[in-house]
Motif scaffolding. Structure first.
Motif, PDB file in Angstrom:
ATOM      1  N   ASP A  71       0.862  -1.188   0.000  1.00 24.90           N
ATOM      2  CA  ASP A  71       0.000   0.000   0.000  1.00 24.90           C
ATOM      3  C   ASP A  71       0.892   1.230   0.000  1.00 24.90           C
ATOM      4  OD1 ASP A  71      -2.483   1.310   0.030  1.00 24.90           O
ATOM      5  OD2 ASP A  71      -2.308   1.650   2.181  1.00 24.90           O
ATOM      6  N   SER A  73      -0.013   4.415   0.623  1.00 22.96           N
ATOM      7  CA  SER A  73      -0.555   5.558   1.360  1.00 22.96           C
ATOM      8  C   SER A  73       0.395   5.961   2.485  1.00 22.96           C
ATOM      9  CB  SER A  73      -1.926   5.210   1.940  1.00 22.96           C
ATOM     10  OG  SER A  73      -1.809   4.174   2.902  1.00 22.96           O
ATOM     11  N   ASN A 127      -2.699  -4.210   0.420  1.00 17.97           N
ATOM     12  CA  ASN A 127      -3.082  -3.118  -0.467  1.00 17.97           C
ATOM     13  C   ASN A 127      -4.471  -2.598  -0.104  1.00 17.97           C
ATOM     14  OD1 ASN A 127      -3.080  -1.322  -2.595  1.00 17.97           O
ATOM     15  ND2 ASN A 127      -3.759  -2.841  -4.096  1.00 17.97           N
ATOM     16  N   GLY A 128      -4.628  -1.278  -0.072  1.00 22.16           N
ATOM     17  CA  GLY A 128      -5.894  -0.643   0.264  1.00 22.16           C
ATOM     18  C   GLY A 128      -6.097  -0.410   1.748  1.00 22.16           C
TER      19      GLY A 128
END
Length: 271
Positions: A71, A73, A127-128
């Motif tokens: 991920d 972010s 992921n996410g």
């Protein structure tokens, strides 16, 4: 009838002779000694080997875990930094980071590496994760904390070592849940103009209390093999019996002879 009774007594009398009684007592004593040897010596030594006298931390220091953050972010990057710092503990497994590497570029590749024995386990930031957590904190959306991180393990070989290594990794990840929760709450309060009440009201309570947790994915579970257990116990018994019976037979055969010999007999024979 009386004659048949007497003949039966003659047949049964040798069974209760002093010689056979002594033999039976010696056999019973041998079985009892064998039980004591197997119970005290064998099992206490095994407990000592895998217990207080065994350096379990040696295995943890030599083990290797794969780490990958899928991920991109900022929330996931902050969590990754905390995980990497947490595994620097000397009581934690060695964490090798492959986030910026082409190697292990998928979850399937990481699981395959653990399955083949290239690593004892893996820590994956899914992921996410960052987007889901931000939506749960700002909009109150549904959120599962265990979807944040996946701990890939394998228990099919070196069972005792794997249990210790996995427990050490889980201890590190569990210890990070509280500090990461505080960090996320402070960021939300700062972004919302220091209004903590508003952050609490709009956020998903589950995400606010536990913004990060982990799920264990065991790619090769341990299966108890009853046949191997029976074989191990049988071989252990054979070793104990094999080392014990000869000495007991020597005592039962030769001891009556030595008991009959006196010092005067020896002197008379030497003369």
């Amino acid at each position: 009838m009386l004659r048949a009774h007497r003949e039966r007594q003659k047949k049964l009398l040798p069974l209760f002779s002093p010689e056979l009684r002594a033999t039976r007592m010696a056999f019973a004593k041998g079985i009892w000694d064998l039980f004591l040897v197997f119970t005290l010596v064998f099992w206490i030594s095994i407990c000592f080997l895998y217990g207080a006298g065994y350096d379990t931390m040696r295995h943890i220091k030599d083990s290797t875990f794969i780490f990958r953050n899928f991920d991109d972010s900022q929330t996931a990057n902050n969590l990754s930094s905390m995980i990497i710092a947490g595994f620097e503990n000397p009581n934690a497994p060695l964490l090798k980071v492959y986030t910026d590497s082409e190697k292990y570029d998928s979850v399937a590749a990481i699981k395959d590496a653990v399955w083949k024995g290239n690593a004892w386990g893996a820590v994956i930031v899914n992921n996410g994760f960052g987007k889901q957590l931000e939506q749960a904190l700002s909009e109150g959306a549904e959120y599962d904390p265990t979807s944040a991180v996946t701990l890939v393990t394998e228990e099919s070989r070196h069972y005792f070592k794997v249990i210790m290594v996995n427990k050490a990794a889980q201890t590190v990840l569990t210890a990070l849940e509280g500090p990461f929760s505080q960090q996320m709450f402070q960021q939300m309060v700062t972004a919302d103009g220091a209004n903590a009440t508003r952050v609490i009201d709009q956020a998903n309570a589950n995400a606010l209390i536990t913004p990060f947790s982990y799920a264990v994915d065991n790619v090769a579970p341990y299966h108890f093999d009853m046949s191997m257990y029976i074989l191990s116990v049988t071989l252990s018994l054979c070793m104990v019996v094999g080392s014990f019976i000869p000495s007991n037979m020597w005592k039962s055969i030769e001891e009556p002879f030595y008991k009959q010999v006196r010092i005067t007999h020896v002197i008379a024979l030497r003369a």
